[in-house]
Design a protein around this motif. Structure first.
Motif, PDB file in Angstrom:
ATOM      1  N   GLY A 110       0.793  -1.223   0.000  1.00 51.67           N
ATOM      2  CA  GLY A 110       0.000   0.000   0.000  1.00 51.67           C
ATOM      3  C   GLY A 110       0.822   1.268   0.000  1.00 51.67           C
ATOM      4  O   GLY A 110       0.263   2.368  -0.044  1.00 51.67           O
ATOM      5  N   ALA A 111       2.161   1.141  -0.008  1.00 50.85           N
ATOM      6  CA  ALA A 111       2.999   2.334  -0.118  1.00 50.85           C
ATOM      7  C   ALA A 111       2.685   3.082  -1.408  1.00 50.85           C
ATOM      8  O   ALA A 111       2.878   4.298  -1.491  1.00 50.85           O
ATOM      9  CB  ALA A 111       4.472   1.950  -0.066  1.00 50.85           C
ATOM     10  N   LEU A 112       2.157   2.372  -2.405  1.00 51.79           N
ATOM     11  CA  LEU A 112       1.743   3.017  -3.642  1.00 51.79           C
ATOM     12  C   LEU A 112       0.653   4.049  -3.377  1.00 51.79           C
ATOM     13  O   LEU A 112       0.622   5.105  -4.013  1.00 51.79           O
ATOM     14  CB  LEU A 112       1.232   1.953  -4.629  1.00 51.79           C
ATOM     15  CG  LEU A 112       0.698   2.466  -5.969  1.00 51.79           C
ATOM     16  CD1 LEU A 112       1.826   3.075  -6.787  1.00 51.79           C
ATOM     17  CD2 LEU A 112       0.053   1.322  -6.745  1.00 51.79           C
ATOM     18  N   VAL A 113      -0.236   3.767  -2.439  1.00 49.26           N
ATOM     19  CA  VAL A 113      -1.305   4.708  -2.096  1.00 49.26           C
ATOM     20  C   VAL A 113      -0.698   5.986  -1.509  1.00 49.26           C
ATOM     21  O   VAL A 113      -1.133   7.091  -1.808  1.00 49.26           O
ATOM     22  CB  VAL A 113      -2.302   4.071  -1.102  1.00 49.26           C
ATOM     23  CG1 VAL A 113      -3.379   5.062  -0.693  1.00 49.26           C
ATOM     24  CG2 VAL A 113      -2.931   2.822  -1.710  1.00 49.26           C
ATOM     25  N   VAL A 114       0.340   5.829  -0.692  1.00 47.82           N
ATOM     26  CA  VAL A 114       1.009   6.989  -0.091  1.00 47.82           C
ATOM     27  C   VAL A 114       1.722   7.793  -1.164  1.00 47.82           C
ATOM     28  O   VAL A 114       1.606   9.028  -1.224  1.00 47.82           O
ATOM     29  CB  VAL A 114       1.990   6.555   1.016  1.00 47.82           C
ATOM     30  CG1 VAL A 114       2.717   7.758   1.606  1.00 47.82           C
ATOM     31  CG2 VAL A 114       1.246   5.796   2.117  1.00 47.82           C
ATOM     32  N   LEU A 115       2.454   7.126  -2.041  1.00 44.92           N
ATOM     33  CA  LEU A 115       3.135   7.826  -3.137  1.00 44.92           C
ATOM     34  C   LEU A 115       2.139   8.574  -4.015  1.00 44.92           C
ATOM     35  O   LEU A 115       2.377   9.712  -4.418  1.00 44.92           O
ATOM     36  CB  LEU A 115       3.902   6.823  -4.006  1.00 44.92           C
ATOM     37  CG  LEU A 115       5.284   6.415  -3.560  1.00 44.92           C
ATOM     38  CD1 LEU A 115       5.847   5.356  -4.504  1.00 44.92           C
ATOM     39  CD2 LEU A 115       6.216   7.606  -3.492  1.00 44.92           C
ATOM     40  N   ALA A 116       1.020   7.920  -4.311  1.00 43.17           N
ATOM     41  CA  ALA A 116       0.032   8.511  -5.201  1.00 43.17           C
ATOM     42  C   ALA A 116      -0.554   9.807  -4.638  1.00 43.17           C
ATOM     43  O   ALA A 116      -0.972  10.676  -5.387  1.00 43.17           O
ATOM     44  CB  ALA A 116      -1.088   7.517  -5.487  1.00 43.17           C
ATOM     45  N   ARG A 117      -0.574   9.944  -3.305  1.00 41.28           N
ATOM     46  CA  ARG A 117      -1.134  11.157  -2.700  1.00 41.28           C
ATOM     47  C   ARG A 117      -0.317  12.383  -3.088  1.00 41.28           C
ATOM     48  O   ARG A 117      -0.837  13.488  -3.151  1.00 41.28           O
ATOM     49  CB  ARG A 117      -1.176  11.014  -1.164  1.00 41.28           C
ATOM     50  CG  ARG A 117      -1.815  12.207  -0.457  1.00 41.28           C
ATOM     51  CD  ARG A 117      -3.243  12.367  -0.925  1.00 41.28           C
ATOM     52  NE  ARG A 117      -3.909  13.550  -0.439  1.00 41.28           N
ATOM     53  CZ  ARG A 117      -3.918  14.735  -1.044  1.00 41.28           C
ATOM     54  NH1 ARG A 117      -3.233  14.919  -2.167  1.00 41.28           N
ATOM     55  NH2 ARG A 117      -4.596  15.742  -0.555  1.00 41.28           N
ATOM     56  N   PHE A 118       0.945  12.201  -3.386  1.00 46.91           N
ATOM     57  CA  PHE A 118       1.810  13.317  -3.756  1.00 46.91           C
ATOM     58  C   PHE A 118       1.860  13.543  -5.258  1.00 46.91           C
ATOM     59  O   PHE A 118       2.148  14.650  -5.712  1.00 46.91           O
ATOM     60  CB  PHE A 118       3.234  13.072  -3.230  1.00 46.91           C
ATOM     61  CG  PHE A 118       3.352  13.187  -1.743  1.00 46.91           C
ATOM     62  CD1 PHE A 118       3.752  14.370  -1.148  1.00 46.91           C
ATOM     63  CD2 PHE A 118       3.047  12.111  -0.929  1.00 46.91           C
ATOM     64  CE1 PHE A 118       3.843  14.482   0.231  1.00 46.91           C
ATOM     65  CE2 PHE A 118       3.148  12.208   0.450  1.00 46.91           C
ATOM     66  CZ  PHE A 118       3.546  13.399   1.029  1.00 46.91           C
ATOM     67  N   ALA A 119       1.616  12.505  -6.054  1.00 52.20           N
ATOM     68  CA  ALA A 119       1.719  12.608  -7.505  1.00 52.20           C
ATOM     69  C   ALA A 119       0.518  13.357  -8.088  1.00 52.20           C
ATOM     70  O   ALA A 119      -0.600  13.232  -7.572  1.00 52.20           O
ATOM     71  CB  ALA A 119       1.807  11.215  -8.120  1.00 52.20           C
ATOM     72  N   PRO A 120       0.725  14.115  -9.156  1.00 46.15           N
ATOM     73  CA  PRO A 120      -0.394  14.816  -9.792  1.00 46.15           C
ATOM     74  C   PRO A 120      -1.484  13.840 -10.227  1.00 46.15           C
ATOM     75  O   PRO A 120      -1.211  12.898 -10.967  1.00 46.15           O
ATOM     76  CB  PRO A 120       0.254  15.505 -10.996  1.00 46.15           C
ATOM     77  CG  PRO A 120       1.705  15.612 -10.641  1.00 46.15           C
ATOM     78  CD  PRO A 120       2.012  14.411  -9.800  1.00 46.15           C
ATOM     79  N   ALA A 121      -2.686  14.056  -9.746  1.00 40.15           N
ATOM     80  CA  ALA A 121      -3.867  13.232 -10.039  1.00 40.15           C
ATOM     81  C   ALA A 121      -3.731  11.793  -9.553  1.00 40.15           C
ATOM     82  O   ALA A 121      -4.623  10.976  -9.772  1.00 40.15           O
ATOM     83  CB  ALA A 121      -4.210  13.251 -11.521  1.00 40.15           C
ATOM     84  N   GLY A 122      -2.654  11.466  -8.874  1.00 36.38           N
ATOM     85  CA  GLY A 122      -2.458  10.103  -8.396  1.00 36.38           C
ATOM     86  C   GLY A 122      -3.494   9.680  -7.385  1.00 36.38           C
ATOM     87  O   GLY A 122      -3.965   8.543  -7.388  1.00 36.38           O
TER      88      GLY A 122
END
Length: 198
Positions: A110-122
């Protein structure tokens, strides 16, 4: 200086404005919620507790709104059914993102969910993708909470410490916003590399 330019920054309404902006930017990623949080934190660093936002309250407000926005998007996508599936299938990028998310959540990544919070439109892709794929809430929501809290702490810290180092000026806000965008670019890069490195 900042609170003189925009009056709500120095009023209790700033919490409502921040919450609404953060909650809605999962559906409208163009909303400048990060810029708003940083600006409010910059003003907080410059003023007193009686006329500007409290740092802890601002952080909790932004984090809570982030998680609630994710939850709303997740539930709407869960109930979206075939129509949403068809919309996702028309976009190779959304389909790929949904597949990556499903694989990451299935193996506890689920670290992908954390990364996505910072990415544009992620955040939008992840929240809607998790709901559309009917991922279990217990697999998604804890990571969403961690993502919202991490993003809120980072954004508030940028504004607060930027103001302490550079003064409560538009320069401090611009440098802090630049750091937020740099984190977003880094997160987007890591998300693209994730399937090749796992």
């Amino acid at each position: 200086m900042l609170e003189q330019v925009w009056l709500p920054i120095g009023s209790p309404w700033i919490y409502a404005v921040v919450a609404l902006s953060v909650l809605l930017d999962v559906f409208l990623p163009v909303l400048p919620s990060g810029v708003l949080v940083i600006t409010a934190a910059t003003a907080a660093a410059a003023g007193t507790a009686t006329d500007v936002p409290d740092i802890l309250a601002l952080t909790l407000c932004a984090a809570t709104a982030s998680v609630l926005g994710d939850l709303v998007a997740y539930r709407l996508a869960w109930r979206g059914g075939a129509r949403l599936d068809r919309a996702i299938s028309r976009s190779r990028r959304l389909t790929t993102a949904q597949q990556r998310l499903g694989a990451a959540l299935a193996r506890g990544g689920g670290a992908l969910v954390v990364l996505a919070r910072f990415a544009p439109a992620g955040r939008s892709v992840v929240s809607l993708g998790a709901g559309a794929a009917h991922r279990r809430a217990r697999d998604f929501l804890p990571w969403s909470a961690l993502a919202g809290f991490t993003w809120a702490v980072y954004s508030v810290a940028l504004g607060y410490f930027g103001a302490h180092w550079l003064g409560a000026t538009w320069l401090a806000t611009a440098v802090s916003v630049g750091a937020l965008f740099a984190a977003g670019a880094g997160a987007a890069f890591l998300m693209r590399r994730e399937p090749r490195t796992s």
